[in-house]
Design an enzyme around this catalytic site. Structure first.
Site, PDB file in Angstrom:
ATOM      1  N   GLY A 170       0.823  -1.209   0.000  1.00 23.34           N
ATOM      2  CA  GLY A 170       0.000   0.000   0.000  1.00 23.34           C
ATOM      3  C   GLY A 170       0.850   1.249   0.000  1.00 23.34           C
ATOM      4  N   GLY A 171       0.565   2.153   0.925  1.00 27.69           N
ATOM      5  CA  GLY A 171       1.247   3.445   0.978  1.00 27.69           C
ATOM      6  C   GLY A 171       2.738   3.325   1.167  1.00 27.69           C
ATOM      7  N   GLY A 405      22.780   5.170 -34.379  1.00 30.00           N
ATOM      8  CA  GLY A 405      22.374   6.095 -33.316  1.00 30.00           C
ATOM      9  C   GLY A 405      22.932   5.689 -31.970  1.00 30.00           C
ATOM     10  N   ALA A 406      23.120   4.386 -31.789  1.00 29.86           N
ATOM     11  CA  ALA A 406      23.631   3.907 -30.504  1.00 29.86           C
ATOM     12  C   ALA A 406      25.058   4.413 -30.262  1.00 29.86           C
ATOM     13  CB  ALA A 406      23.576   2.386 -30.456  1.00 29.86           C
TER      14      ALA A 406
END
Ligand code: HXC
Length: 509
Positions: A170-171, A405-406
Site C-alpha cells: 500500500g502506501g 544512433g547507438a
C-alpha cells in the site's frame, strides 16, 4: 535518584522489546531479523543513536484506546555511521502493529528525513510493514504524503536508499519508489500497491505474494528493485558496501579510499578479449573487473536488461560509475529496458558528481514492433538526454561495435564525452557492413555484394575514420585501458561546465 535512573532503564528495555517476545520469535521464525537487530548490522558497532524511542500513537478509534500503546510506534529511527561516515536510518518494526504507519510513526520518519537533508548525509530506510495503519485512516494518508514530499525535496541532494526486508504494501511502496535505490531480500520480502486479495477481487487473478511482488519479480520483470540478497545479513552488509561507494551529498564529491591497486597497472590479457569473429560474444564484465581497483564492482540492476551493465567501481580509490554494453546478452543491443536502466544510473551519477566511464560494444537499437510499440524512441531518448545533460567527467572506450544512433548515445564525443578512446578492434560506422552494402548495392550479384562488403569493412569498420575526424581522441592498446582511463580521470578532476539557467529540463519521461 537511582530509582529514577532505573525507571528510565526499564522504559528503555520495554521499548527495545517492540511488540514483545512472542512477536520477535515469530519474526525470527520467518527468517527475518528485528528492526533493532538490522540496525546493529547495518551501522558501525555501537554507533547507533536512537531518536523518539518513547513516541506513542494517539489513536483512540477501533478499540485502540483500550490496548497498550507500544513505545516507538512501529519504527526505530536515528543515526549512526558506516565505516565512520554519518548516515540517517529508519527501520520499520513489524512486531509493533505490523510496522504499519500511523500519524506519529510518520512524524518520526519525517524528523529523520529532515535531519538527513539538513546534515547532507545519506538516509537508509529498512521496510517491513503492512502499510497504512488501518485504524488511523486519513491521518495515516497525510503522514505518507508528508514523507513523499520530503523524498522529492531530498532527491539529488542526498542519496536515499530503501531496503525491503518484509512486506511493503500500500502506501509504503511510494516512498521507496522515489528513492535512488531499492534492494530486496529474496523469499521474505514483497512489494505491491494492492495485495493478492484485492487483486483477486478486482481482476479475478489468483497470485501469491511472491508472484505479485517478490524479489524475483521486481529485480527482473518490473525493474523496481536494483538488486536482491539471500537474507537480511547479506543485504545489510551489501548496503554498507554500497554506502562506501556513494558521496554523502551532491556537493561533497565522490569518496576516496586508499587503494593498493596501481593505477598504471596494465593487463595483457585484455589484448585477446575481443574475439576475431565480430559476431562472437565476450564478457564485458571481464574488462570492467580488470579495469577497476581490486576488481571491486557493485552492480546495479544486474538481473534486469542484462544487455547493459551499470554499477560502481573505483579508479585510484575514487568512485566511478560504469556503464557498459554486454555482448553476452542480446549482442549488447540497446532496447527500451537497457536505455531506461542506463539513463537512470547516468542521472544518479551526474546528480552526485560521480564521473562516468562508458565501455561501448553496441550493434545499434533493437528493431521490431515490440520495441517500437513499447516506445523505444522515447526510452532511447532518455539515455541520450541523460548523457547529454551530464556535467561530470565522461570517459568513453569503444572496444568493438559502435553502430548508428547507438554510437551517438553511448557517451560519444558529440554529446559531451570528454575523453573518447577506441581499441584497434573498434568498428565505428553507421551500421554493420553486410546491412550497409545490401542497401547501397541492392540487386547486385552475391559475388559483388561479398566484394563490396569486404571493401566496406576495410574502409569503415575500424576506429580510424572516426579518429581522423577527432571523434576519437586516441586509439589505445587494450592492455593499457586502466592506465589511460586513470590518467584521463585525473586530468578531468577540475572539469567545470555551466548550464544555461532553467527551472528544470523536460526530459522524455
Ligand atoms: C494495522 C496491521 C496492519 C495495518 C498488519 N497489521 N497490517 N495493523 N494496520 N495495515 C497487524 C496485524 O493486525 C497483526 O497484529 C500484525 O500486524 C501482524 O500481521 P499479520 O497479518 O498477522 O502478519 P502476516 O500474516 O505476516 O501478514 C502480513 C500482511 C498482512 C500481508 C502485511 O498483515 C496484511 O495484509 N496487512 C494489511 C495490508 C494492507 O491492506 N494495508 C493497508 C494498505 S492501504 P497482531 O496484533 O495480531 O500482531 C494503504 C493506503 C495508503 O497503505 C496509501 C497512501 C498513498
Amino acid at each position: 535518584m537511582k530509582e529514577i535512573l532505573d525507571r528510565l532503564e526499564s522504559r528503555r528495555q520495554e521499548a527495545r522489546l517492540g511488540g514483545g517476545l512472542k512477536r520477535i520469535e515469530a519474526q525470527h521464525a520467518k527468517g527475518k531479523l528485528t528492526a533493532r537487530e538490522r540496525l546493529e548490522l547495518l551501522l558501525d558497532h555501537g554507533s547507533f543513536e536512537e531518536f523518539d524511542m518513547f513516541v506513542e500513537h494517539r489513536c483512540v478509534d477501533f478499540g485502540m484506546d483500550k490496548q497498550p500503546r507500544p513505545p516507538g510506534d512501529g519504527v526505530v529511527t536515528g543515526w549512526g555511521t558506516v565505516n565512520g561516515r554519518k548516515v540517517f536510518v529508519f527501520a520499520k518494526d513489524f512486531t509493533v502493529l505490523g510496522g504499519s504507519l500511523s500519524e506519529t510513526h510518520a512524524q518520526k520518519v519525517g524528523k529523520i528525513q529532515e535531519l538527513a537533508l539538513r546534515m547532507r548525509a545519506p538516509i537508509i530506510g529498512l521496510y517491513d510493514s503492512g502499510g497504512a495503519r488501518i485504524q488511523e485512516g486519513v491521518a495515516s494518508l497525510a503522514g505518507y504524503a508528508d514523507i513523499f514530499k520530503r523524498n522529492v525535496t531530498a532527491s539529488g541532494v542526498i542519496p536515499q536508499i530503501s531496503v525491503i526486508m518484509g512486506p511493503c504494501a500500500g502506501g509504503d511502496v511510494y516512498s521507496p519508489a522515489m528513492t535512488d535505490f531499492i534492494f530486496m531480500v529474496r523469499d521474505t520480502s514483497y512489494m505491491y500497491v494492492t495485495g493478492p486479495d484485492v487483486v483477486k477481487t478486482v481482476t479475478n487473478e489468483i497470485v501469491t505474494h511472491e508472484e505479485l511482488g517478490g524479489a524475483s519479480v521486481h529485480t527482473t520483470k518490473s525493474s523496481i528493485s536494483d538488486g536482491a540478497f539471500d537474507n537480511d545479513v547479506e543485504a545489510l552488509l551489501q548496503i554498507r558496501r554500497l554506502i562506501d561507494f556513494l558521496p554523502a551529498n551532491n556537493q561533497e564529491g565522490a569518496p576516496e579510499w586508499p587503494s593498493a591497486d596501481d593505477p598504471l597497472r596494465r593487463d595483457m590479457s585484455l589484448d585477446t578479449l575481443v574475439p576475431d569473429n565480430a559476431n562472437q560474444p565476450y564478457d564485458m564484465k571481464e574488462l570492467i573487473l580488470k579495469v577497476v581497483d581490486e576488481g571491486d564492482f557493485f552492480e546495479i540492476s544486474e538481473k534486469h536488461a542484462g544487455n547493459i551493465i551499470t554499477g560502481f567501481g573505483r579508479i585510484e580509490g575514487r568512485t566511478v560509475g560504469v556503464v557498459a554494453n554486454q555482448p553476452m546478452v542480446l549482442a549488447g543491443v540497446l532496447d527500451s529496458d537497457a536505455s531506461r536502466k542506463a539513463a537512470r544510473f547516468v542521472r544518479f551519477c551526474d546528480a552526485f558528481e560521480i564521473p562516468i566511464v562508458t565501455f561501448v560494444d553496441v550493434p545499434g537499437f533493437l528493431p521490431g514492433t515490440a520495441q517500437e510499440y513499447g516506445g523505444l524512441i522515447k526510452h532511447g531518448a532518455k539515455l541520450l538526454f541523460a548523457y547529454s545533460q551530464c556535467t561530470v567527467p565522461l570517459v568513453t572506450c569503444i572496444t568493438r561495435k559502435a553502430f548508428g544512433g547507438a554510437y551517438d548515445v553511448m557517451a560519444s564525443k558529440h554529446i559531451g564525452g570528454d575523453v573518447n578512446y577506441a581499441w584497434p578492434t573498434a568498428q565505428i560506422a553507421v551500421m554493420g557492413a553486410k546491412g550497409a552494402v545490401e542497401i547501397i548495392f541492392r540487386g547486385q550479384t552475391p559475388e559483388e555484394i561479398e566484394k563490396r562488403t569486404r571493401e566496406y569493412e576495410e574502409r569503415f569498420l575500424s576506429p580510424f575514420v572516426a579518429a581522423e575526424r577527432g571523434y576519437i581522441d586516441e586509439v589505445i592498446m587494450p592492455h593499457s585501458t586502466r592506465p589511460r582511463i586513470a590518467r584521463a580521470l585525473a586530468m578531468l578532476r577540475t572539469k567545470k561546465v555551466e548550464q544555461p539557467w532553467r527551472k528544470h529540463d523536460n526530459m522524455p519521461l
